[in-house]
Scaffold this motif. Sequence first.
Motif, PDB file in Angstrom:
ATOM      1  N   VAL A 109       3.136 -26.635 -10.244  1.00 40.78           N
ATOM      2  CA  VAL A 109       3.963 -25.561 -10.259  1.00 40.78           C
ATOM      3  C   VAL A 109       2.833 -24.209 -10.169  1.00 40.78           C
ATOM      4  N   ALA A 110       1.868 -24.153 -10.673  1.00 38.43           N
ATOM      5  CA  ALA A 110       1.007 -23.074 -10.814  1.00 38.43           C
ATOM      6  C   ALA A 110       0.595 -22.811  -9.243  1.00 38.43           C
ATOM      7  N   ILE A 117       2.900 -16.477  -4.110  1.00 39.70           N
ATOM      8  CA  ILE A 117       2.534 -14.822  -4.131  1.00 39.70           C
ATOM      9  C   ILE A 117       1.787 -14.471  -3.100  1.00 39.70           C
ATOM     10  N   LYS A 118       0.831 -15.514  -2.681  1.00 39.78           N
ATOM     11  CA  LYS A 118      -0.240 -15.109  -1.760  1.00 39.78           C
ATOM     12  C   LYS A 118       0.526 -14.967  -0.348  1.00 39.78           C
ATOM     13  N   GLU A 119       1.632 -15.606  -0.012  1.00 42.81           N
ATOM     14  CA  GLU A 119       2.462 -15.428   1.112  1.00 42.81           C
ATOM     15  C   GLU A 119       3.256 -14.320   1.105  1.00 42.81           C
ATOM     16  N   LYS A 122       0.832 -11.516   1.605  1.00 38.66           N
ATOM     17  CA  LYS A 122       0.619 -11.197   3.236  1.00 38.66           C
ATOM     18  C   LYS A 122       1.652 -10.623   4.026  1.00 38.66           C
ATOM     19  N   GLN A 123       2.733 -10.952   3.567  1.00 40.74           N
ATOM     20  CA  GLN A 123       4.070 -10.275   4.382  1.00 40.74           C
ATOM     21  C   GLN A 123       4.007  -8.940   3.859  1.00 40.74           C
ATOM     22  N   GLU A 124       3.819  -8.429   2.590  1.00 39.46           N
ATOM     23  CA  GLU A 124       3.665  -7.088   2.230  1.00 39.46           C
ATOM     24  C   GLU A 124       2.890  -6.355   2.967  1.00 39.46           C
TER      25      GLU A 124
END
Length: 176
Positions: A109-110, A117-119, A122-124
């Motif tokens: 899950v982590a 969160i990483k994706e 990246k989108q941000e």
Amino acid sequence: MLTSSLVLATAAEGGGHINFGDIFFQLIIFIILLALLKKFAWGPLMGIMKTREDHIVNEINAAENSRLEAKKLLEEQRSLLKEARNDAQNLIENAKKQGDIQRDEIITVARTEAERIKEAAKQEIEQQKEKAVTAIREQVASLSVLIASKVIEKELTANDQEELINQYIKEAGEER
């Protein structure tokens, strides 16, 4: 002993003569005394001894039964203790297995959450980059228009052009 002392006492008085009547009388008294002792002393004494013997036999039997019962209870306690140890060992093993499973689930899950969160980051970043590029394009376009209008207003020499470009770049940097 009584009869022999009486015989000796009689023999000593009479000089060598034995009185059989006294001996017979003493013998009958002795037999009566034995019968009385048997009835009143020996019988009850033997009854007490028999009772005591029965009591001791009963106590020995009770002690043996108690020993056997204690041995049986000890074996039962040992088997229960062994069973309890096995149950405790099984509980510990199950808890370890469950802990390993939960640990693996938490790690999975982590990792999934970290990847999400990483994706999202990246989108941000990509969105912010697009916004920055769009803003720079707008500024470059407005600066180009501004420079073009200034260039059209006056005809410049090469040095004047360079000075004008540097001045506009400087003004554009201050506006940011």
